[in-house]
Enzyme design. Sequence first.
Site, mmCIF file in Angstrom:
data_model
loop_
_atom_site.group_PDB
_atom_site.id
_atom_site.type_symbol
_atom_site.label_atom_id
_atom_site.label_comp_id
_atom_site.label_asym_id
_atom_site.label_seq_id
_atom_site.Cartn_x
_atom_site.Cartn_y
_atom_site.Cartn_z
ATOM 1 N N ALA A 1 4.463 1.848 -8.302
ATOM 2 C CA ALA A 1 4.763 3.137 -8.953
ATOM 3 C C ALA A 1 6.252 3.442 -8.855
ATOM 4 C CB ALA A 1 3.960 4.253 -8.291
ATOM 5 N N ALA A 2 6.843 3.175 -7.687
ATOM 6 C CA ALA A 2 8.272 3.467 -7.499
ATOM 7 C C ALA A 2 9.122 2.613 -8.439
ATOM 8 C CB ALA A 2 8.664 3.227 -6.042
ATOM 9 N N GLY B 1 0.810 -1.216 0.000
ATOM 10 C CA GLY B 1 0.000 0.000 0.000
ATOM 11 C C GLY B 1 0.840 1.261 0.000
ATOM 12 N N LEU B 2 2.149 1.088 -0.230
ATOM 13 C CA LEU B 2 3.036 2.253 -0.178
ATOM 14 C C LEU B 2 3.424 2.749 -1.567
ATOM 15 C CD1 LEU B 2 5.376 1.084 2.703
ATOM 16 C CD2 LEU B 2 3.481 2.686 2.835
ATOM 17 N N GLY B 3 2.740 2.248 -2.567
ATOM 18 C CA GLY B 3 3.066 2.712 -3.916
ATOM 19 C C GLY B 3 4.321 2.098 -4.469
ATOM 20 N N ASP C 1 0.715 8.241 -6.967
ATOM 21 C CA ASP C 1 1.964 7.581 -6.589
ATOM 22 C C ASP C 1 3.055 7.742 -7.657
ATOM 23 O OD1 ASP C 1 1.270 6.689 -4.044
ATOM 24 O OD2 ASP C 1 0.263 4.910 -4.821
HETATM 25 C C1 MEV Z 1 -4.195 3.374 -3.706
HETATM 26 O O1 MEV Z 1 -2.841 3.530 -3.260
HETATM 27 C C2 MEV Z 1 -4.909 4.668 -3.599
HETATM 28 C C3 MEV Z 1 -6.282 4.680 -4.227
HETATM 29 O O2 MEV Z 1 -6.792 6.010 -4.083
HETATM 30 C C4 MEV Z 1 -6.240 4.313 -5.715
HETATM 31 C C5 MEV Z 1 -5.486 5.327 -6.561
HETATM 32 O O3 MEV Z 1 -5.378 6.488 -6.203
HETATM 33 O O4 MEV Z 1 -5.010 4.902 -7.664
HETATM 34 C C6 MEV Z 1 -7.227 3.750 -3.501
#
Ligand code: MEV
Length: 280
Positions: A71-72, A66-68, A114
Amino acid sequence: MFLFGEHAVVYGKPGIAMAIKPRVFVTVRNTPRAQKAKSPYIDGCFEAMGVVGSVYINSQIPSSSGLGSSAAVTVATLCAINDEFKMNKTREDIANMAFEIEKTVQKGRASPTDTTVSSYGGIVLISGGSRRRLPPQNMHLVIGDSLVSHSTARMVEQVAELKKKHPEIVDPVMNAIEGVTLAGIHQLSNPRELGRYMNMNHNLLEVLGVGNNQLGKMVLAARSAGAFGAKITGAGGGGSMVALCPKPLKHRVAAAIESCEARAIVTGIDTEGARKEKNV
Ligand code: MEV
């Protein structure tokens, strides 16, 4: 990592996110034969750049946390390809390409949050289509990884279903998250007040149904140990939470989180974003 506004950003509301340490290290080599990467994000990077090569990744960010981390990894891989193949892409090009790759892999459900923070570093305000860098702040943060894996796409879908079924409940919650995010912008250098907004944002995420017992326990443990505020960060349903702490208490907060059978990372803001490390 989201500070405010996750899930609401999917509906065009503003969100605030920041780049945190640790970093992801990616090395790309121009090799004649493509090495099959294990990740669709990395395959997407080579495809988008139109080259083949081999890649080595050293990531200290847990994946699915959940920390992206996706994306990194995507931004770092694009940068490494850009460098190895001397393609002269700008930071903005890289951020845009990374977003498109995430969107494709996540079947259309992604915000540019992210990928933007991973490219530019610092704190970024995402609002509709626009992205604005906010002045960087020295924040003492502890991330708690619940070690419960989750799927961002599934959590986003779950919220979409709830919104469809109960717009009269969910729409005002989205507006309230927007209110908290906008209030947060003005308190970035005031951790006590910012923590209060983080707590409010957490409670609103609970209403959306993206909390779970483990994250709830970790959030309460962090607050009891003296954090100014603590909340889920990212999609929820597993993944991570974040606590904003007074500097002298950050290790105590980390210990409280670990006592919930979770992994704590004491961290802070990364102001630089993607960069070339050195010639190796
Ligand atoms: C996920 O890290 C965050 C959400 O808002 C999805 C997004 O922004 O792509 C749930």
